[in-house]
Scaffold this active site. Structure first.
Site, PDB file in Angstrom:
ATOM      1  N   ALA A 222      -8.597   9.303  -2.145  1.00 28.30           N
ATOM      2  CA  ALA A 222      -8.481   7.934  -1.611  1.00 28.30           C
ATOM      3  C   ALA A 222      -7.026   7.621  -1.301  1.00 28.30           C
ATOM      4  O   ALA A 222      -6.161   8.500  -1.409  1.00 28.30           O
ATOM      5  CB  ALA A 222      -9.041   6.949  -2.624  1.00 28.30           C
ATOM      6  N   ASN A 223      -6.736   6.414  -0.920  1.00 25.41           N
ATOM      7  CA  ASN A 223      -5.336   5.978  -0.771  1.00 25.41           C
ATOM      8  C   ASN A 223      -5.213   4.535  -1.232  1.00 25.41           C
ATOM      9  O   ASN A 223      -6.203   3.923  -1.637  1.00 25.41           O
ATOM     10  CB  ASN A 223      -4.866   6.172   0.681  1.00 25.41           C
ATOM     11  CG  ASN A 223      -5.699   5.367   1.657  1.00 25.41           C
ATOM     12  OD1 ASN A 223      -5.772   4.149   1.565  1.00 25.41           O
ATOM     13  ND2 ASN A 223      -6.361   6.068   2.584  1.00 25.41           N
ATOM     14  N   ARG A 224      -4.008   3.997  -1.176  1.00 23.93           N
ATOM     15  CA  ARG A 224      -3.755   2.680  -1.782  1.00 23.93           C
ATOM     16  C   ARG A 224      -4.088   1.487  -0.885  1.00 23.93           C
ATOM     17  O   ARG A 224      -3.745   0.348  -1.216  1.00 23.93           O
ATOM     18  CB  ARG A 224      -2.280   2.584  -2.190  1.00 23.93           C
ATOM     19  CG  ARG A 224      -1.888   3.548  -3.266  1.00 23.93           C
ATOM     20  CD  ARG A 224      -0.461   3.287  -3.708  1.00 23.93           C
ATOM     21  NE  ARG A 224       0.048   4.398  -4.490  1.00 23.93           N
ATOM     22  CZ  ARG A 224      -0.235   4.567  -5.779  1.00 23.93           C
ATOM     23  NH1 ARG A 224      -0.997   3.712  -6.421  1.00 23.93           N
ATOM     24  NH2 ARG A 224       0.257   5.615  -6.423  1.00 23.93           N
ATOM     25  N   ALA A 288      -7.002   2.630   6.812  1.00 25.07           N
ATOM     26  CA  ALA A 288      -6.178   3.779   6.406  1.00 25.07           C
ATOM     27  C   ALA A 288      -7.139   4.933   6.142  1.00 25.07           C
ATOM     28  O   ALA A 288      -7.526   5.214   5.007  1.00 25.07           O
ATOM     29  CB  ALA A 288      -5.391   3.430   5.158  1.00 25.07           C
TER      30      ALA A 288
END
Ligand code: C5P
Length: 416
Positions: A222-224, A288
């Site tokens: 995942a990402n932030r 994102a």
């Protein structure tokens, strides 16, 4: 007498004519407004009098034309404060780059700008200028300010310029299109509401949030990304009158009001949901999206077996949703907007992304940890287009969204 919509019957319009070649169309605009039952008072800038005479405008409007802030007679007659108040609506047509700059800056050094600063009435501006002047970051900045101030835009249109034959965006809308905008503004519940709906009738597609790319049933890459900016854009587009489809990755945010939301997990699901949601007039890819995903998703949870051997994580590339849609031959949205979250060489990378991905606009932001953009409440963005780069100050994400939606609304190509 022709049978016209009654919206303009008995309405008082103050028409401000600024100095551009399109001023000749304003004479026709006066006629069109009057034949629909409106009364028209006219203010002309000094520049406007170089293109058309106050006598011609006054003859059509059936009254005095006001030109001078310091004219003793007209100041005693009505004065700029009364001009600013005694109407239902102010129309500025043509609105030059210079007059809009003055409006955005709050200048009041001639009658037209003083009236516009003194007024609380709804204001509709119909810009007209050379395409390079329209595209200039200074003009675009001023337009964003005016829209944020609640001012309504009519045009400009794409087409050939009267004076140079140059093609591009900057031509003043035709008088009947301006009349339609006036009617729309006057028939709304109130001017402020109507002036905030530049995307009425448009379908806007927005992606937001991260994607989750499964490693096994319990783990993922995942990402932030929090999805805040994309959700705020979807909400702002809906508030601007658009029909909005939001394709959201896994985030814990509630559906924005009036927005149709599709929740997805992975980049491939997101692409599929985007394809289903098309066609759209505008697509804004704020998600994102994970660039890579595990090449194989384990069907059972990977176990630590005590042997000290760690499982290898092979990744493969995800589809690029923005590039896929922007490079479509058929059914490409009229305007494709991408985001570029960068930590280094922000503008350079965003400019490269514009052509590589085939987007019309890249919204670049510096997501270095010091800026606290990912998950934070504020954002500093740069708008990168083929015409140049416009940088905005740091603003709350809601405000970035509102301004962006209005900035984009001014750039949607009109259908042929
Ligand atoms: O290449 P990068 O990820 O920085 O590009 C960012 C832009 O591309 C964003 O608009 C993002 O939504 C879009 N994107 C995409 N699909 C991907 C990767 C990025 O749509 N797989």
């Amino acid at each position: 007498m022709a049978d016209f919509d009654a919206t303009l019957q008995g309405k008082r319009i103050l028409l401000i004519i600024a100095g551009g070649i399109a001023a000749y169309k304003s004479l026709d605009l006066i006629r069109r407004l009057k034949e629909r039952g409106a009364t028209v008072r006219v203010v002309m800038t000094k520049g406007a009098t170089e293109f058309i005479t106050p006598l011609a405008a006054g003859a059509l409007a059936g009254g005095t034309v006001y030109t001078d802030l310091f004219d003793r007679e007209s100041e005693q007659d009505v004065g700029h404060i009364r001009l600013a108040r005694e109407a239902d609506l102010i129309v500025v047509a043509p609105a030059t780059a210079d007059l809009m700059a003055k409006m955005a800056g709050g200048h009041a050094d001639d009658l037209a700008s003083a009236v516009l600063l003194a007024t609380k009435l709804p204001v509709l501006v119909a810009p007209a200028m050379n395409p390079a002047m329209w595209a200039h970051p200074a003009t675009q900045r001023n337009i964003a300010t005016l829209l944020a101030d609640g001012i309504r835009l009519a045009g400009p249109e794409r087409g050939e310029m009267a004076e140079s034959g140059e093609a591009g965006t900057g031509r003043m809308s035709e008088p009947l299109a301006i009349v339609a905008a006036v009617e729309a503004l006057l028939s709304g519940d109130n001017g402020a509401d109507a002036s905030a709906k530049p995307l009425l009738g448009k379908h806007v597609l927005v992606t937001a949030g991260p994607t989750h790319e499964p490693i096994d049933p319990v783990r993922y890459i995942a990402n932030r990304s929090s999805g805040k900016q994309g959700f705020a854009i979807a909400a702002a587009a809906a508030a601007a009158g658009a029909r909005v489809t939001l394709v959201a990755g896994p985030v814990g945010m509630a559906d924005p009001e009036g927005v149709s939301v599709r929740r997805v997990e992975t980049a491939r699901d997101m692409l599929a949901a985007v394809e289903i949601a098309l066609p759209a007039d505008i697509a804004i890819f704020a998600a994102a999206v994970a660039d890579w995903r595990p090449a194989h998703e384990a069907v059972s949870k990977l176990k630590k077996d005590g042997s000290g051997i760690v499982p290898p994580l092979h990744v493969t590339e995800n589809p690029d949703i923005l590039a896929t849609i922007a490079h479509r031959r058929d059914g490409r949205p009229g305007l494709v907007v991408g985001f570029a979250a960068e930590t280094d060489d922000v503008l350079e990378n965003a400019t490269k992304k514009l052509s590589r991905k085939g987007a019309d606009i890249i919204v670049a932001n510096d997501v270095s940890p010091a800026n606290n953009v990912m998950g934070g409440a504020a954002n500093t963005v740069h708008l990168v287009t083929a015409e140049g780069i416009e940088s905005w100050p740091q603003l709350p994400k809601d405000e970035v969204a509102r301004r962006l939606v209005h900035w984009i609304a001014g750039r949607v190509p009109t259908k042929a």
